[in-house]
Scaffold this motif. Structure first.
Motif, PDB file in Angstrom:
ATOM      1  N   GLY A   1     -10.144   6.709 -15.948  1.00 27.11           N
ATOM      2  CA  GLY A   1      -9.030   7.024 -16.838  1.00 27.11           C
ATOM      3  C   GLY A   1      -7.678   6.919 -16.162  1.00 27.11           C
ATOM      4  O   GLY A   1      -6.686   7.475 -16.619  1.00 27.11           O
ATOM      5  N   GLU A   2      -7.635   6.178 -15.056  1.00 32.09           N
ATOM      6  CA  GLU A   2      -6.381   6.059 -14.300  1.00 32.09           C
ATOM      7  C   GLU A   2      -5.776   4.659 -14.445  1.00 32.09           C
ATOM      8  O   GLU A   2      -6.417   3.757 -14.962  1.00 32.09           O
ATOM      9  CB  GLU A   2      -6.640   6.338 -12.804  1.00 32.09           C
ATOM     10  CG  GLU A   2      -7.064   7.777 -12.551  1.00 32.09           C
ATOM     11  CD  GLU A   2      -7.577   8.000 -11.132  1.00 32.09           C
ATOM     12  OE1 GLU A   2      -7.600   7.026 -10.346  1.00 32.09           O
ATOM     13  OE2 GLU A   2      -7.973   9.141 -10.839  1.00 32.09           O
ATOM     14  N   THR A   3      -4.536   4.521 -13.973  1.00 32.97           N
ATOM     15  CA  THR A   3      -3.843   3.228 -14.041  1.00 32.97           C
ATOM     16  C   THR A   3      -3.366   2.835 -12.653  1.00 32.97           C
ATOM     17  O   THR A   3      -2.765   3.653 -11.947  1.00 32.97           O
ATOM     18  CB  THR A   3      -2.615   3.338 -14.976  1.00 32.97           C
ATOM     19  OG1 THR A   3      -3.081   3.714 -16.265  1.00 32.97           O
ATOM     20  CG2 THR A   3      -1.864   2.019 -15.062  1.00 32.97           C
ATOM     21  N   VAL A   4      -3.654   1.610 -12.254  1.00 28.04           N
ATOM     22  CA  VAL A   4      -3.130   1.102 -10.982  1.00 28.04           C
ATOM     23  C   VAL A   4      -1.685   0.668 -11.218  1.00 28.04           C
ATOM     24  O   VAL A   4      -1.433  -0.196 -12.062  1.00 28.04           O
ATOM     25  CB  VAL A   4      -3.961  -0.095 -10.472  1.00 28.04           C
ATOM     26  CG1 VAL A   4      -3.325  -0.696  -9.220  1.00 28.04           C
ATOM     27  CG2 VAL A   4      -5.396   0.320 -10.195  1.00 28.04           C
ATOM     28  N   THR A   5      -0.763   1.254 -10.528  1.00 25.81           N
ATOM     29  CA  THR A   5       0.638   0.871 -10.716  1.00 25.81           C
ATOM     30  C   THR A   5       1.132  -0.043  -9.600  1.00 25.81           C
ATOM     31  O   THR A   5       2.131  -0.734  -9.760  1.00 25.81           O
ATOM     32  CB  THR A   5       1.548   2.114 -10.761  1.00 25.81           C
ATOM     33  OG1 THR A   5       1.364   2.842  -9.544  1.00 25.81           O
ATOM     34  CG2 THR A   5       1.215   2.986 -11.954  1.00 25.81           C
ATOM     35  N   HIS A   6       0.426  -0.062  -8.439  1.00 22.30           N
ATOM     36  CA  HIS A   6       0.839  -0.916  -7.323  1.00 22.30           C
ATOM     37  C   HIS A   6      -0.398  -1.604  -6.759  1.00 22.30           C
ATOM     38  O   HIS A   6      -1.350  -0.924  -6.371  1.00 22.30           O
ATOM     39  CB  HIS A   6       1.491  -0.089  -6.206  1.00 22.30           C
ATOM     40  CG  HIS A   6       2.797   0.522  -6.605  1.00 22.30           C
ATOM     41  ND1 HIS A   6       2.896   1.550  -7.519  1.00 22.30           N
ATOM     42  CD2 HIS A   6       4.054   0.232  -6.213  1.00 22.30           C
ATOM     43  CE1 HIS A   6       4.170   1.865  -7.670  1.00 22.30           C
ATOM     44  NE2 HIS A   6       4.895   1.077  -6.897  1.00 22.30           N
ATOM     45  N   CYS A   7      -0.376  -2.925  -6.727  1.00 25.78           N
ATOM     46  CA  CYS A   7      -1.511  -3.672  -6.184  1.00 25.78           C
ATOM     47  C   CYS A   7      -1.655  -3.408  -4.687  1.00 25.78           C
ATOM     48  O   CYS A   7      -0.668  -3.491  -3.943  1.00 25.78           O
ATOM     49  CB  CYS A   7      -1.305  -5.173  -6.366  1.00 25.78           C
ATOM     50  SG  CYS A   7      -1.533  -5.704  -8.051  1.00 25.78           S
ATOM     51  N   ALA A   8      -2.869  -3.133  -4.259  1.00 23.24           N
ATOM     52  CA  ALA A   8      -3.098  -2.902  -2.827  1.00 23.24           C
ATOM     53  C   ALA A   8      -3.153  -4.222  -2.058  1.00 23.24           C
ATOM     54  O   ALA A   8      -2.654  -4.324  -0.942  1.00 23.24           O
ATOM     55  CB  ALA A   8      -4.394  -2.122  -2.635  1.00 23.24           C
ATOM     56  N   LEU A   9      -3.787  -5.225  -2.649  1.00 29.24           N
ATOM     57  CA  LEU A   9      -3.921  -6.498  -1.940  1.00 29.24           C
ATOM     58  C   LEU A   9      -2.751  -7.416  -2.279  1.00 29.24           C
ATOM     59  O   LEU A   9      -2.497  -7.702  -3.450  1.00 29.24           O
ATOM     60  CB  LEU A   9      -5.243  -7.183  -2.293  1.00 29.24           C
ATOM     61  CG  LEU A   9      -5.547  -8.448  -1.481  1.00 29.24           C
ATOM     62  CD1 LEU A   9      -5.730  -8.128   0.002  1.00 29.24           C
ATOM     63  CD2 LEU A   9      -6.786  -9.163  -2.010  1.00 29.24           C
ATOM     64  N   ARG A  10      -2.060  -7.865  -1.252  1.00 34.97           N
ATOM     65  CA  ARG A  10      -0.855  -8.678  -1.433  1.00 34.97           C
ATOM     66  C   ARG A  10      -1.111 -10.145  -1.101  1.00 34.97           C
ATOM     67  O   ARG A  10      -2.016 -10.464  -0.342  1.00 34.97           O
ATOM     68  CB  ARG A  10       0.276  -8.147  -0.538  1.00 34.97           C
ATOM     69  CG  ARG A  10       0.657  -6.701  -0.839  1.00 34.97           C
ATOM     70  CD  ARG A  10       1.085  -6.549  -2.276  1.00 34.97           C
ATOM     71  NE  ARG A  10       1.309  -5.169  -2.657  1.00 34.97           N
ATOM     72  CZ  ARG A  10       2.518  -4.602  -2.722  1.00 34.97           C
ATOM     73  NH1 ARG A  10       3.598  -5.275  -2.424  1.00 34.97           N
ATOM     74  NH2 ARG A  10       2.618  -3.342  -3.105  1.00 34.97           N
ATOM     75  N   ALA A  11      -0.254 -10.987  -1.639  1.00 40.17           N
ATOM     76  CA  ALA A  11      -0.404 -12.430  -1.433  1.00 40.17           C
ATOM     77  C   ALA A  11      -0.369 -12.795   0.051  1.00 40.17           C
ATOM     78  O   ALA A  11      -1.145 -13.639   0.510  1.00 40.17           O
ATOM     79  CB  ALA A  11       0.696 -13.173  -2.184  1.00 40.17           C
ATOM     80  N   ASP A  12       0.500 -12.140   0.818  1.00 39.80           N
ATOM     81  CA  ASP A  12       0.588 -12.510   2.235  1.00 39.80           C
ATOM     82  C   ASP A  12      -0.724 -12.212   2.961  1.00 39.80           C
ATOM     83  O   ASP A  12      -1.072 -12.870   3.934  1.00 39.80           O
ATOM     84  CB  ASP A  12       1.763 -11.810   2.930  1.00 39.80           C
ATOM     85  CG  ASP A  12       1.569 -10.317   3.032  1.00 39.80           C
ATOM     86  OD1 ASP A  12       1.717  -9.623   2.016  1.00 39.80           O
ATOM     87  OD2 ASP A  12       1.247  -9.835   4.133  1.00 39.80           O
TER      88      ASP A  12
END
Ligand code: ZN
Length: 477
Positions: free
Chosen positions: A331-342
């Motif tokens: 029931g939660e929302t991810v607001t910031h992606c942990a895995l980045r393009a770099d």
């Protein structure tokens, strides 16, 4: 005449350089190559007399990409298994038709895969070569790799015999003596899987690898094939050593990940493969928390193309997809992606270099080997604006944008064209293999192998069909 004759220094002018020593981006920067090394990185470098100048402005200069697991011999059947699961793959290659491959067929597959890699900016490939049924097959594999000016690692394997058997064979020793000569462009690993049999029949093969000082690469955590049992056996017998490469590791427990992390191994993630074939969910979302080093791989072109742009893209997608789903389940929302393009660009370059024990590859720094890629395509509307270079590499670029490739200081692709490659000859080789395989299998088996049965499925009754708008519309017409 080749304007890039051997030994001529090369300078890539004014590109956006990704040195891969963190998230650093160097704009309007030159990279100077002399001999087989990167000599200097900086603005407006002075180049030696007679250096070849390559205009990198508007483009991205990055280290050559490194694929740590590809069954290159299978490239000669490109795309044939597009609708396979792992089960069909096993039946085709291991139980039935893979046995038909002659040395020249392995040669055809390896040659095509090796050239394809260079074209896509993949300057190093670990050839997970498990179709080496005879020394002639092995020589054919090595010959093909050495005839193409890329960097390869022959991971020697033979799926048709238990590893304890083929690693003990005198002809295997003979091959190692003849062909593993310290060639900088042809490395060596030993490739086999650990079945989980409690008697640990793979022990002698691990002992041979240890004696030869060769890295072991093994498909681990493959649903229905290899499991935590294999990891535990390797651990208990002292064979989970630093440098070991665990391929997929997609259906393992946290306990196995702890063991891999604690013993200095790395994981070769083949996201595109894991998504289709069924080894398990692509594991980066799970292994990030364990701090296990990651590299990327394509697995086999019998399904997928051999470019690491797809690997980076699918890995970001699968990781983020799982992160969102796990959160939604709570029931939660991810607001910031942990895995980045770099991070995925790092895995495709420096991660691969670390996995194969080559700290002289994978970054752009003076003194490192000059394996470089220039991504630049002025004719493409996707080439600008270039705002986020890591995001651009991971989500925007593709193999057609690979403008220039250098391996060991040698320009092997320039202005989107491979240099010194006779594609017609490679095509003729592949055609002759396909003709032979079709003939040996028979047309019917060939067609059936490519088109697996589709499980019967019924379209669900739809509760919202109380108005039939289609027939109504037809009526009015
Ligand atoms: Zn594989």
């Amino acid at each position: 005449m080749n304007e890039f004759e051997a030994g001529r220094p090369v300078v890539l002018r004014g590109g956006t350089v990704l040195p891969m020593d963190g998230r650093r981006v160097l704009t309007r920067t030159d990279v100077l190559v002399t001999g087989d090394r990167i000599a200097a990185v900086g603005p407006e470098l002075e180049a030696p007399e007679g250096a070849a100048e390559i205009d990198a402005s508007g483009g991205i200069v990055m280290p050559g990409m490194i694929d740590t697991h590809r069954h290159m011999w299978q490239t000669v059947m490109r795309g044939y298994g597009a609708d396979w699961t792992l089960t069909q793959y096993f039946v085709w290659y291991y139980l039935e038709h893979g046995k038909l491959f002659r040395p020249e067929d392995v040669h055809a597959g390896n040659t095509l895969a090796a050239i394809e890699a260079l074209d896509a900016g993949v300057t190093t490939v670990v050839d997970w070569s498990h179709g080496l049924r005879t020394p002639d097959h092995a020589d054919a594999a090595a010959d093909a790799l050495q005839a193409v000016p890329g960097r390869y690692v022959l991971a020697y394997g033979n799926i048709q015999q238990p590893p304890a058997e083929w690693t003990a064979a005198p002809e295997f020793r003979d091959f190692v003596r003849r062909r593993v000569t310290g060639d900088d462009l042809l490395g060596f690993q030993i490739a086999f899987d650990v079945t989980g049999d409690p008697s640990f029949p793979e022990r002698p093969a691990f002992e041979v690898a240890r004696e030869l000082g060769a890295t072991v690469t093994t498909h681990a955590g493959v649903w229905g094939a290899t499991s935590d049992d294999g990891i535990r056996l390797m651990y208990d017998h002292g064979f989970m050593t630093p440098g070991t490469i665990y391929v997929h590791a997609a259906s393992l427990s946290a306990d196995s990940y702890h063991r891999i992390a604690a013993t200095g191994g790395s994981i070769s993630v083949s996201t595109e493969s894991e998504q289709s074939a069924g080894q398990g969910y692509p594991p980066t979302w799970a292994i990030r928390a364990h701090g296990i080093p990651v590299s990327l791989s394509m697995d086999t072109s019998v399904w997928w193309s051999g470019d690491l742009f797809s690997a980076m893209r699918t890995t970001l997608g699968a990781d983020r997809s799982r992160e969102h789903l796990e959160a939604h389940a709570k029931g939660e929302t991810v607001t910031h992606c942990a895995l980045r393009a770099d991070q995925v660009v790092d895995w495709a370059t420096r991660g691969g270099a670390r996995a194969i024990g080559r700290d002289d590859l994978g970054t752009i720094e003076p003194g490192k080997k000059a394996d470089l890629v220039l991504i630049k395509n002025d004719a493409s509307p996707v080439s600008f604006p270039l705002l986020n270079p890591f995001g651009h590499v991971a989500f925007q670029a593709q193999r057609g944008d690979v403008h220039t490739v250098l391996v060991n200081g040698r320009v092997v692709k320039h202005e989107h064209r491979l240099l010194g490659v006779d594609l017609a000859a490679v095509r003729a080789q592949a055609d002759s293999t396909i003709e032979y395989l079709k003939g040996a299998m028979g047309e019917e088996a060939w067609e059936k192998g490519m088109n697996p049965d589709i499980p019967s499925a019924k379209v669900l009754d739809n509760p919202y069909t109380y108005t039939d708008y289609r027939s109504d519309a037809t009526h009015r017409l």
